[in-house]
Design an enzyme around this catalytic site. Structure first.
Site, PDB file in Angstrom:
ATOM      1  N   LYS A  20     -77.926 -60.050 -44.156  1.00  0.00           N
ATOM      2  CA  LYS A  20     -77.856 -59.536 -45.312  1.00  0.00           C
ATOM      3  C   LYS A  20     -76.854 -60.299 -46.249  1.00  0.00           C
ATOM      4  CE  LYS A  20     -79.173 -54.955 -44.088  1.00  0.00           C
ATOM      5  NZ  LYS A  20     -78.835 -53.298 -43.737  1.00  0.00           N
ATOM      6  N   ARG A  72     -80.081 -54.166 -34.889  1.00  0.00           N
ATOM      7  CA  ARG A  72     -81.461 -54.231 -35.443  1.00  0.00           C
ATOM      8  C   ARG A  72     -81.371 -55.712 -36.126  1.00  0.00           C
ATOM      9  NH1 ARG A  72     -83.723 -53.502 -40.576  1.00  0.00           N
ATOM     10  NH2 ARG A  72     -86.021 -52.895 -40.274  1.00  0.00           N
TER      11      ARG A  72
END
Length: 342
Positions: free
Chosen positions: A280, A315
């Site tokens: 991210k 994840r």
């Protein structure tokens, strides 16, 4: 005034005192908690001062999810069958590449594969149900025949989820916290499948347009608590719910760091915690790496910090690298025997 919240100050190791409480029934433990209350300075208290409901929420073992026991960290591999996901759009855009990518993740140590046919990256727009189904369903059907690894469908839509469950998916992962489609929670309750409820602020197209919170940690906690209560009232057991604070979904970089520093608070929800930080933007900023596909080291570092606070599921895009790191993390903290069956 809102009720106080309590964050366990998590520890591990051989110096565990006799009165320490087990975190969610596992090897991590705590003797003190941080009391958090709006408009009040935090206070450190002995864990013996916890209210009974908080003590139960923080210490009760988390049941298996989709057949996966949560007595050790679990890895959810990300398979985006989309042309426009933020870090790997198009890599698994056709059936052959998606199938091969998923099987490679399983071989590398993924405990679950999360398949998404619609990008929910910042700035993205919704697509039609038929298109989303056409992207995800063939891969789910093939994988459900070729592997026993549980499959998750990453969708906000009941029609898509129903098709995916019929094809072999075992969990529904909704980035909207089941607020986008009112039919989705009743569907999951009727099918008796576990779910992942993620916090986000606004829709994907606008969520990063100057997100603001009064207190990001408590605001996200309260929002998830409210959504989980609605899911429970719809017939989904709390034991079948994963909670995800939604790093990067309607948060600034500083919001993300605040949530990560105190992610142990979310054990108070009484659910297992899923953490999705892989590749991210904040990792790119603080790790000084513009290329999303080169952010595995930073993603792993943050993931291991989450495990140290008791996060049960990571994840990730980079399954092999994460699995190796998790095995070493376990070996260092708990001994080589703890990874013998991993």
């Amino acid at each position: 005034m809102s009720a106080p919240r309590f964050r366990p100050l998590v520890q591990c190791g051989e110096g565990r005192p006799g009165g320490a409480l087990p975190l969610t029934g596992g090897p991590l433990w705590f003797t003190h908690v941080e009391r958090l209350e709006r408009a009040m300075p935090p206070r450190i208290l002995p864990a013996t001062d916890l209210p009974a409901d908080w003590r139960e929420a923080l210490t009760a073992p988390r049941p298996a999810i989709a057949g996966l026991r949560l007595d050790r960290p679990r890895i959810m591999g990300i398979l985006n069958v989309t042309p426009d996901s933020f870090s790997d759009g198009g890599v698994h855009g056709d059936f052959t590449a998606a199938r091969q990518g998923a099987l490679a993740m399983v071989a590398a140590g993924a405990d679950m594969i999360d398949i998404g046919g619609e990008s929910t990256r910042p700035g993205s727009s919704a697509i039609g149900e038929a298109e989303e189904i056409a992207r995800a369903l063939p891969v789910i059907e093939a994988l459900s025949q070729e592997t026993r690894t549980p499959i998750s469908i990453d969708t906000r839509k009941a029609t898509v989820a129903a098709a995916a469950l019929d094809a072999g998916a075992a969990l529904v992962n909704d980035v909207s916290a089941f607020a986008y489609d009112a039919a989705l929670a009743p569907l999951c309750a009727a099918r008796g499948v576990p779910v992942c409820v993620m916090h986000s602020k606004g829709d994907p197209k606008t969520m990063q347009d100057d997100p603001r919170y009064d207190d990001v940690l408590l605001d996200v906690y309260d929002a998830l608590e409210e959504r989980i209560a609605l899911l429970v009232s719809a017939g989904i057991p709390r034991s079948a719910i994963l909670a995800d604070p939604g790093i990067g979904f309607g948060k600034t970089h500083e919001h993300n760091l605040t949530l990560l520093r105190s992610i142990g608070l979310f054990h108070g929800l009484g659910c297992a915690i899923l953490l999705g930080v892989s590749r991210k933007g904040f990792i790119g900023r603080f790790g000084r790496e513009k290329r999303a596909e080169a952010r595995a080291p930073g993603s792993i570092a943050v993931g291991l910090a989450g495990l140290a606070q008791g996060v049960q599921v990571l994840r990730v895009h980079d399954v092999a690298e994460t699995a190796q790191a998790v095995r070493l993390w376990q070996a260092v903290h708990f001994g080589a025997e703890e990874i013998a069956d991993a």
